[in-house]
Design an enzyme around this catalytic site. Sequence first.
Site, mmCIF file in Angstrom:
data_model
loop_
_atom_site.group_PDB
_atom_site.id
_atom_site.type_symbol
_atom_site.label_atom_id
_atom_site.label_comp_id
_atom_site.label_asym_id
_atom_site.label_seq_id
_atom_site.Cartn_x
_atom_site.Cartn_y
_atom_site.Cartn_z
ATOM 1 N N HIS A 193 48.204 18.291 78.490
ATOM 2 C CA HIS A 193 46.796 18.663 78.699
ATOM 3 C C HIS A 193 46.642 19.501 79.973
ATOM 4 C CE1 HIS A 193 46.139 14.778 76.357
ATOM 5 N NE2 HIS A 193 45.450 15.651 75.656
ATOM 6 N N LYS A 245 51.186 21.903 69.973
ATOM 7 C CA LYS A 245 51.722 20.697 69.328
ATOM 8 C C LYS A 245 50.929 20.351 68.062
ATOM 9 C CE LYS A 245 51.323 16.272 70.562
ATOM 10 N NZ LYS A 245 51.039 15.539 69.308
ATOM 11 N N SER A 296 52.467 13.443 74.210
ATOM 12 C CA SER A 296 51.344 13.022 73.369
ATOM 13 C C SER A 296 50.718 11.794 74.001
ATOM 14 C CB SER A 296 51.865 12.662 71.972
ATOM 15 O OG SER A 296 50.891 11.908 71.274
ATOM 16 N N ARG A 310 49.714 9.396 72.422
ATOM 17 C CA ARG A 310 50.191 8.236 71.659
ATOM 18 C C ARG A 310 51.591 7.802 72.083
ATOM 19 N NH1 ARG A 310 46.829 10.766 67.450
ATOM 20 N NH2 ARG A 310 45.245 9.236 66.845
#
Length: 278
Positions: free
Chosen positions: A36, A149, A185, A187
């Site tokens: 990010h 991504k 990620s 996650r």
Amino acid sequence: MTTTVTTIAGLRERLAATPGARVALVPTMGALHAGHLALVARAREIADVVVVSVFVNPLQFGRGEDLERYPRDLAADEALLEGAGADLVFAPPPEEVYPEGEPQVRVTAGPVGALYEGAVRPGHFDGVLTVVLKLLHVAGPDAVVFGQKDAQQVFLVRRMVADLDVPVRVEVVGIVREDDGLAMSSRNRYLDAAHRRLARGVPAALDAAEAARADGTDAMVDAAGRALGADAALDYLAVVDPESFLPVPPGYRGPALVLVAARVGGTRLIDNRSVPLG
Ligand code: PAF
């Protein structure tokens, strides 16, 4: 200094205070990481005012998915965004974005939205495009910045912008990876140490597909499946034409994108790589 606003009116008021400024929007769901921050860095290069939205969009989660447990830590996100030089954080509660609950009208992602991620997560891209269009209306940026991504998301946002004449430039930033190749990620933080090791199979599948490219797409898919390993459950592995996002036909030569999605433990991981063929 980074300022957080939680209302649409508050964001519009802040943006109106700098007329003529070039604005870039970075839409996120928070739980920020270096991937990010690369988007924010790109936004910083191209704009005078950088807005980062932090909103876990319920519309893009299916029943039984991880909406409730999706990581949320606004204070940590704000600290990272301060360091990255963001100007405004837009962190609305769900009722600010969807005051009537589920919206009656939403964007439909079309046939490509039903493939790959969309086949595994029906309605996901309708939810993504609906919130992205709303954020674009709210912030009115000159540019919006996404990460490669989520390649299918990028493709569909570009299509929405073209098909619906949305006056914004779409900027795309390359995938940021951990030292062992795993794509960053939010996650990834679900993975325990054992699953984290297995997750290395996802980028390894892309390595294997690339190494097999001279032998055709079937060989690429086979090699990738073997490299992924038996302990990860493959959701899909596809070789697509980046122009159409449809699977390439046999004997195809030209630009191609290898897409992979797999479940490691209970965690879904996605990745992709550009692998020109022929
Ligand atoms: O990529 C994401 O984090 C989300 O899909 C997005 C674009 C912020 C929309 O909720």
